[in-house]
Design an enzyme around this catalytic site. Structure first.
Site, short mmCIF file in Angstrom:
data_model
loop_
_atom_site.label_atom_id
_atom_site.label_comp_id
_atom_site.label_asym_id
_atom_site.label_seq_id
_atom_site.Cartn_x
_atom_site.Cartn_y
_atom_site.Cartn_z
N ASP A 94 -10.24 -3.16 6.37
CA ASP A 94 -9.55 -2.86 5.12
C ASP A 94 -10.13 -1.62 4.46
O ASP A 94 -11.28 -1.63 4.01
CB ASP A 94 -9.68 -4.06 4.19
N ASP A 310 -3.72 4.52 1.56
CA ASP A 310 -4.14 3.18 1.98
C ASP A 310 -3.52 2.84 3.33
O ASP A 310 -2.35 2.47 3.41
CB ASP A 310 -3.73 2.15 0.94
#
Length: 453
Positions: A94, A310
């Site tokens: 992540d 992201d």
């Protein structure tokens, strides 16, 4: 037409293969894509992003730079090893969070099986000869909380608790132990190495984190804070505080590397002053040279138009004003081919020609003259033969200041080597064939090694 389905002192590398394993480099993880193998519905992709955006909105509220709904918010997961002797744990990779944590023995409400088909393991500090609890008087605990919380006294364990935007939560305590990684020792050669890190030992999960549907053992955050695995290893002079990824849009594979990439060369733009997310300054957008007017404020950083980068998000999201202009200019390329709206959110086309020849290129211009060129095959999803859906969406979410968020996911980041350099506070990229190789530098020896996808 059915449009509802679609398919370091050292350098550390994750070689990304969708539902298969490929890895060779200075620390090797076996990384899989959440939606690989099985066809994911378009609504599943949007649902994934919605859960993740809750994390992004909640992150500024969390002392640990927490994330959204980890059970459904990561596109990639990997296997790491913790403890002595080392044991396997599957964790989400992540870029939008900081903390490494795994579920621990006697965990309350931890899932026992995973719908992803991976075995789940509970970490037991008693089974590791190198595990040590982190106390409230430990410097790490004091630094993490800017001094220990009032209820954290000497002799007590340093605890963490994170509540996510979807209402789920994780809590537990910090432990110190070894993480075992595969260090690059030559071209396509690796040797095992271990480093001591502090990570979260999950004792209780609530909400979606207790579900088995997409369960994993924990999460591996690559954020900017001092608690991240990357920062800890960089502070110990084991790695440089830099990571890169290269995602192949056609084959679904690619490379995820920690450390300095020396080839290909990239151009960079500054990271804006926000330690919660990776934000960069957008200066303009054009569609085949025709300008798109930007809103007066997109996450206003000193009146700069900020974009959140992201790779864990699937699609690309824009404020309504920007989104409407983009869609109008894209659809103008096919005036006689009207799109259909699928699941009330995706504009989709039947198209038998070359998608790159039938639709326009979208260019995003960033500070320092950094160009992000997105070709039609990169912003379209092919959902079946001769059927394509546009992966741009309107945001419908706002930052704490009330501004609509612009967010780039891996849809527009594919086919590019993207580097996050936290030492120099820059992000950069270059167009690249992510099925080929890159060259990385070992900081200890100065040697350069070739890594293949």
């Amino acid at each position: 037409m059915d449009l509802n389905t679609r398919g370091v002192g050292s350098v550390f590398v994750v070689v990304v293969i969708q539902m298969c394993v490929l890895a060779s480099a200075n620390v090797v993880f076996q990384v899989r894509h959440k939606f690989a193998g099985d066809k994911a519905s378009l609504s599943a992709l949007k649902s994934h992003d919605t859960q993740r955006h809750r994390r992004i909105l909640a992150a500024a509220e969390l002392p640990l730079g927490g994330d959204g709904s980890p059970t459904s918010a990561a596109l990639y997961y990997t296997k790491i090893q913790l403890g002595s002797p080392p044991k396997d744990f599957y964790v989400q990779v992540d870029t939008g969070s900081d903390l490494l944590w795994v579920n621990c023995i006697e965990c309350h409400n931890c899932p026992k099986t995973s719908g992803l088909g991976v075995p789940l393991t509970l970490f037991d500090p008693k089974d590791s000869s190198t595990a040590k609890p982190v106390g409230c008087d430990d410097p790490f605990c004091k630094a993490t909380f800017d001094g220990p919380p009032d209820d954290c006294k000497a002799g007590m364990l340093c605890a963490y608790s994170v509540t996510y935007g979807d209402g789920s939560s994780t809590s537990g305590f910090f432990v110190s132990d070894n993480v075992t990684l595969a260090q690059v020792s030559g071209d396509r050669q690796t040797t095992s190495m271990s480093g001591n890190v502090i990570f979260g030992c999950g004792a209780k999960q609530t909400g979606g984190l207790s579900s088995s549907e997409q369960a994993l053992d924990g999460i591996l955050g690559f954020g900017q804070s001092n608690i991240s695995l990357l920062t800890q290893l960089a502070s110990a002079k084991v790695v440089k505080k830099t990571f890169s990824h290269c995602l192949d849009s056609s084959k679904g594979g690619g490379i995820f590397a920690i450390g300095e990439v020396v080839e290909p060369k990239i151009k960079t733009t500054p990271i804006l002053d926000d330690k919660t997310h990776f934000n960069i300054a957008l200066e303009s957008i054009d569609v085949n040279g025709e300008s798109v007017k930007l809103p007066t404020s997109i996450l206003d950083f000193g009146k700069k138009q900020a974009v959140v980068v992201d790779s864990g998000t699937t699609l690309a999201y824009f404020p309504d004003e920007t989104y409407n202009q983009l869609m109008e200019k894209i659809m103008a390329a096919q005036p006689n081919n009207k799109p259909v709206t699928v699941q009330n959110m995706f504009k989709c086309y039947e198209y038998t020609g070359n998608i790159d020849e039938g639709f326009p290129v979208v260019n995003f211009h960033f500070e320092n003259s950094l160009l992000l060129k997105v070709l039609p095959h990169q912003y379209f999803f092919k959902v079946e033969e001769n059927a394509y859906c546009i992966g741009f969406q309107n945001t419908n979410i706002q930052s704490k200041s009330g501004d609509e968020i612009t967010l780039f996911g891996d849809l527009v980041l594919s086919d590019k080597l993207v580097t996050y350099d936290m030492e120099n506070q820059t992000i950069g990229w270059t167009d690249y064939d992510c099925s080929s190789s890159i060259k990385v530098k070992d900081e200890n020896s100065g040697n350069v090694y070739e890594l293949h996808a």
